[in-house]
Design a protein around this motif. Structure first.
Motif, PDB file in Angstrom:
ATOM      1  N   UNK A 238      16.172 103.186  88.106  1.00 26.31           N
ATOM      2  CA  UNK A 238      16.053 102.053  87.323  1.00 26.31           C
ATOM      3  C   UNK A 238      16.609 100.699  88.019  1.00 26.31           C
ATOM      4  N   UNK A 239      16.973 100.799  89.421  1.00 31.31           N
ATOM      5  CA  UNK A 239      17.363  99.752  90.237  1.00 31.31           C
ATOM      6  C   UNK A 239      18.380  98.906  89.672  1.00 31.31           C
ATOM      7  N   UNK A 240      19.512  99.754  89.081  1.00 29.92           N
ATOM      8  CA  UNK A 240      20.683  99.182  88.418  1.00 29.92           C
ATOM      9  C   UNK A 240      21.633  98.992  89.649  1.00 29.92           C
ATOM     10  N   UNK A 241      22.475  97.947  89.732  1.00 30.32           N
ATOM     11  CA  UNK A 241      23.482  97.979  90.774  1.00 30.32           C
ATOM     12  C   UNK A 241      24.493  99.002  90.577  1.00 30.32           C
ATOM     13  N   UNK A 242      25.207  99.489  91.406  1.00 30.31           N
ATOM     14  CA  UNK A 242      26.242 100.580  91.364  1.00 30.31           C
ATOM     15  C   UNK A 242      27.309 100.465  89.922  1.00 30.31           C
ATOM     16  N   UNK A 243      27.937  99.299  90.025  1.00 25.18           N
ATOM     17  CA  UNK A 243      28.808  99.237  88.941  1.00 25.18           C
ATOM     18  C   UNK A 243      28.194  98.999  87.352  1.00 25.18           C
ATOM     19  N   UNK A 244      26.853  98.289  87.483  1.00 30.24           N
ATOM     20  CA  UNK A 244      26.230  98.507  86.072  1.00 30.24           C
ATOM     21  C   UNK A 244      25.971  99.670  85.580  1.00 30.24           C
ATOM     22  N   UNK A 245      25.434 100.456  86.653  1.00 34.33           N
ATOM     23  CA  UNK A 245      24.856 101.954  86.436  1.00 34.33           C
ATOM     24  C   UNK A 245      25.992 102.739  86.048  1.00 34.33           C
ATOM     25  N   UNK A 246      27.292 102.495  86.605  1.00 31.97           N
ATOM     26  CA  UNK A 246      28.410 103.180  86.147  1.00 31.97           C
ATOM     27  C   UNK A 246      28.823 102.888  84.635  1.00 31.97           C
TER      28      UNK A 246
ATOM     29  N   UNK B 123      15.714 104.316  74.038  1.00 30.12           N
ATOM     30  CA  UNK B 123      16.092 103.457  75.317  1.00 30.12           C
ATOM     31  C   UNK B 123      14.814 103.575  76.104  1.00 30.12           C
ATOM     32  N   UNK B 124      13.611 104.108  75.516  1.00 30.10           N
ATOM     33  CA  UNK B 124      12.652 104.447  76.486  1.00 30.10           C
ATOM     34  C   UNK B 124      11.955 103.002  76.944  1.00 30.10           C
ATOM     35  N   UNK B 125      12.117 101.979  76.264  1.00 25.96           N
ATOM     36  CA  UNK B 125      11.570 100.664  76.631  1.00 25.96           C
ATOM     37  C   UNK B 125      12.365 100.318  77.938  1.00 25.96           C
ATOM     38  N   UNK B 126      13.843 100.580  77.884  1.00 26.26           N
ATOM     39  CA  UNK B 126      14.607 100.062  79.179  1.00 26.26           C
ATOM     40  C   UNK B 126      14.583 100.818  80.287  1.00 26.26           C
ATOM     41  N   UNK B 127      14.621 102.079  80.052  1.00 26.29           N
ATOM     42  CA  UNK B 127      14.863 102.939  81.283  1.00 26.29           C
ATOM     43  C   UNK B 127      13.608 103.882  81.421  1.00 26.29           C
ATOM     44  N   UNK B 128      13.453 104.350  82.788  1.00 27.33           N
ATOM     45  CA  UNK B 128      12.292 105.132  83.036  1.00 27.33           C
ATOM     46  C   UNK B 128      12.394 106.533  82.245  1.00 27.33           C
ATOM     47  N   UNK B 129      11.244 107.047  82.360  1.00 24.08           N
ATOM     48  CA  UNK B 129      11.108 108.504  81.412  1.00 24.08           C
ATOM     49  C   UNK B 129      11.907 109.349  82.055  1.00 24.08           C
ATOM     50  N   UNK B 130      12.193 109.449  83.308  1.00 18.84           N
ATOM     51  CA  UNK B 130      12.946 110.594  84.146  1.00 18.84           C
ATOM     52  C   UNK B 130      14.384 110.483  83.782  1.00 18.84           C
ATOM     53  N   UNK B 131      14.922 109.028  83.360  1.00 19.59           N
ATOM     54  CA  UNK B 131      16.143 109.033  83.171  1.00 19.59           C
ATOM     55  C   UNK B 131      16.346 109.358  81.689  1.00 19.59           C
ATOM     56  N   UNK B 132      15.617 109.169  81.001  1.00 20.20           N
ATOM     57  CA  UNK B 132      15.636 109.286  79.386  1.00 20.20           C
ATOM     58  C   UNK B 132      15.465 110.986  79.458  1.00 20.20           C
ATOM     59  N   UNK B 133      14.673 111.743  80.216  1.00 16.42           N
ATOM     60  CA  UNK B 133      14.645 113.077  80.006  1.00 16.42           C
ATOM     61  C   UNK B 133      16.064 113.661  80.500  1.00 16.42           C
TER      62      UNK B 133
END
Lengths: 51, 700
Positions: B204-212, B228-238
């Motif tokens: 999802x190309x988030x910077x490290x700190x924001x991803x944390x 959260x499907x509209x915000x993040x990729x299907x792999x992340x949601x799975x």
């Protein structure tokens, strides 16, 4: 024939009417009486990025 | 990690808990004069100012107070959005200035640990250190610095001490490397959290700190991952779905595990670094005051007692300066008349401009005294107590005490009040509060009330200490409050039905009010009031002079001329609608012109009566209104009942275009301001009609 006082008074009335309308239109975007933003040193409303 | 802005001055974000003195520090650092108050929620949006450090200009951003970066209300979300650079056009701040209340460090440290995790260079301002000694608190600052790996510097924001060292420290601050993070999650939770963080970075190309930060929110959310499907990729949601299942299967409470792990560490640091000697005397005094002012019965007695004192003094103290201002404008008017030859311009200046603007400016002293009192009540910490006792009343109408702070702010002006509703998490509760806030009597109504009360309510002393005018004024404020509560009750049980959330309000400590802050605030209100008088009121007075003077007919008396003017004709046209309320056409014109803003009513009457006044007579607006009679029946235009009816109308009617505009912005639609304008106008008409009928029935 209008005297100078009448002409001057009517010019003032026209200027006042135009500025009132402009003020009213400006309020649609930025409430002039808003004491939050009228005191901030910033041309833009601080909330513009947030809303 | 240091992230310099691409262009423009570098920026510092001020972050901290509510009521820790961020805005005071912001004012001390920038020389600006933002409103501060001794209750939580004064700042609801970010504000910017600049300061110079070592010859370089820095931008300071004052953010709303928050207890956590995972909070949900609009004002609190602004904080994480700014820190993570999620706001278009606003680069990530170059540094964070964390403001902590040194006397109440325990809860401040939780937010601090979250802010340090954001990864920006951070410095902590330990505010209010001057109160540590009186409260018997000692801080081990080196220990705090060692544990958090950031600098802690003592400041007293409202006195401006310690700010130079603070600014220098900010320029030298470095971000805390990830490896130094000291709070720990349980091993299995940490593993899932790390995996999800990596996915957010890669997929999802988030910077490290924001991803944390996001990984914690996603793992602890009660919502279904598919939300959260509209915000993040299907792999992340799975992956997230799997994480939720695993954490629950391992017996973790997903929501509390993150809060508890962090709090456990911050609490251990607090215990190691803060010592408090027990000094009961000081606390006892505060506790005793609180026992009275928050008491179910005495609390209300104190509340109404303070209101009575406030309105009584507003009337008595303001009288002398008001007379002086009135005399000044009367002198100005006669000076214009004597210096200039008779003509339209002379008439416009003497009657239109001086009459209209002068009538409004006369009420400046009353506005100032109102703000003097409100300022003292806010600074001492009493306002939060008022919100606390009102919670019982608010809960009866389905709102919680948090709605009372915006309503209290609306006593000054509905606009900051409506903006203060951003502290309310529940959108329905927020909307109800926005819809009823303009019913609270704002300072723009004060000139209308004051003119009518001073002209028509007899100055009788009741019960030996309070005058009838003060009682009438308090009644108008209470009528507004009652109308707001009843309307909220109706809205909450019909169109905006919803559960009542619990109310947690932190009662701030009692403080000696800052005279400087109060006077600065009063000064700013006067500038605002006079600017308004010099623009809107002046404009309306000039246009109204024209409409009340033309078309001209030479052979009529001033009163007949006014009646046949444009304004007179418009007034007569709307008179049938207003007759049932006991209003004549002149009052109707006042109401129409003051749709823009309420105090225009006073200016309009000032202009109309000055034009109608026969040449050569000098009388104040009050005297002219008292003498005015119906040309046909000979009955007085204004009676005590008419004055009360006009006041009731102004308590209940919207009559403020700035409020309409701000409601449109805050609700993001024209629907709600239209509903609000409609219901308030209907309420005002019905309320005034009832008052008039009941009044007639009593007096006949």
């Amino acid at each position: 024939m209008m005297d100078w006082q009448t002409i001057a008074a009517l010019v003032i009335v026209a200027v006042a009417a135009i500025s009132l309308v402009r003020n009213l239109l400006a309020r649609r975007k930025h409430p002039a009486a808003c004491d939050q933003c009228s005191l901030v040193q910033k041309p833009k409303h601080p909330n513009e990025h947030v809303s | 990690m240091s992230l310099p802005s691409p262009s423009g001055p570098r920026s510092i974000a001020l972050v901290g808990n509510p009521n820790c003195g961020k805005t005071s520090l912001f004012n001390a650092l920038t020389g600006l004069r933002q409103k501060v108050g001794n209750y939580p929620g004064v700042t609801v949006e970010r504000k910017e100012g600049s300061t110079v450090i070592n010859g370089e200009e820095w931008m300071l951003i004052d953010l709303p107070g928050t207890y956590s970066l995972s909070a949900n209300s609009l004002d609190e979300k602004v904080v994480s959005d700014v820190l993570f650079g999620r706001i278009d056009g606003t680069p990530i701040p170059d540094a964070v200035l964390f403001v902590a209340d040194a006397t109440n460090l325990e809860r401040n440290l939780y937010l601090l640990s979250q802010v340090i995790d954001v990864g920006l260079p951070t410095v902590v301002a330990l505010n209010m250190v001057d109160r540590l000694e009186p409260e018997g608190i000692t801080l081990d600052v080196p220990m705090l610095e060692q544990e958090f790996s950031v600098r802690f510097l003592p400041v007293v924001a409202n006195k401006g001490t310690g700010t130079d060292a603070l600014l220098t420290a900010i320029t030298e601050a470095r971000s805390v490397p990830e490896g130094q993070r000291k709070w720990k999650l349980p091993e299995k939770v940490q593993m899932e959290h790390d995996e999800l963080t990596s996915m957010l970075v890669e997929n999802d190309r988030l910077p490290e700190a924001e991803a944390f930060h996001e990984a914690q929110l996603l793992l602890s959310t009660p919502k279904d991952p598919s939300h959260f499907l509209a915000t993040y990729s299907p792999d992340t949601i799975d992956h997230l779905k799997l994480d939720h299942q695993n954490l629950s299967a391992w017996g973790f409470d997903r929501h509390s595990v993150f809060v508890e792990s962090r709090f456990k560490w911050t609490n251990s640091v607090f215990k190691k670094s803060v010592r408090k000697r027990v000094r009961r005397t000081h606390n006892n005094v505060h506790d005793r005051i609180d026992a009275v002012v928050t008491h179910p019965v005495w609390g209300f007695v104190v509340f109404f007692g303070l209101m009575a004192v406030m309105f009584q003094t507003i009337f008595t103290w303001a009288e002398y300066p008001m007379e002086l201002i009135g005399a000044f404008f009367a002198m100005l008017s006669s000076a214009v008349s004597s210096v200039m030859p008779p003509g339209d311009l002379q008439d416009l200046l003497a009657n239109g401009v001086v009459g209209g603007v002068g009538a409004v400016v006369t009420f400046l002293p009353q506005i100032l005294f109102l703000f003097l009192f409100l300022g003292f009540l806010e600074d001492t910490g009493y306002m939060a107590r008022a919100a606390f006792i009102m919670d019982r009343v608010m809960s009866r109408v389905g709102l919680h005490g948090k709605s009372f702070i915006p309503l209290l702010s609306s006593f000054a002006c509905a606009i900051p009040g409506i903006m203060a509703t951003r502290t309310i998490e529940n959108s329905r509760d927020r909307l109800v509060t926005i819809l009823v806030a303009p019913l609270m009597s704002c300072s723009a109504r004060l000139p209308v009330f004051a003119l009518l009360i001073a002209s028509f309510i007899p100055n009788i002393v009741l019960l030996g200490f309070i005058s009838l005018p003060a009682v009438v004024l308090i009644s108008m404020y209470l009528l507004g409050l009652a109308a707001a509560l009843v309307t909220a009750r109706i809205l909450k049980s019909t169109v905006l039905k919803g559960p009542k959330p619990a109310f947690i309000l932190e009662l701030p400590p009692y403080r000696i009010p800052s005279l400087k802050n109060t006077f600065i605030h009063m000064w700013e209100r006067s500038v605002l009031f006079l600017r308004n008088a010099g623009t809107i009121i002046l404009g309306v007075s000039v246009v109204l002079w024209f409409l009340a003077t033309y078309p001209k007919s030479e052979h009529e008396s001033p009163s007949e001329r006014l009646s046949h003017s444009f304004v007179g004709r418009a007034g007569h046209a709307i008179e049938p609608v207003l007759k049932p309320l006991g209003f004549d056409w002149k009052i109707g014109i006042g109401i129409l012109s003051s749709l823009l803003q309420r105090e225009v009513f006073v200016g309009t009457l000032g202009t109309i009566y000055n034009i109608e006044q026969a040449d050569g007579q000098e009388a104040t607006l009050r005297e002219q209104m008292q003498k005015d009679v119906d040309p046909v029946t000979g009955a007085p235009t204004f009676t005590i009942l008419t004055a009360i009816c006009i006041m009731v109308y102004y308590v209940l009617a919207m009559q403020c275009m700035s409020t309409v505009a701000v409601v449109r912005r805050e609700t993001n639609s024209w629907k709600w301001p239209a509903v609000q304008f409609g219901y308030m106008t209907l309420l005002a008409y019905a309320g005034t009609f009832l008052t008039y009928r009941i009044g007639l029935w009593i007096t006949q």
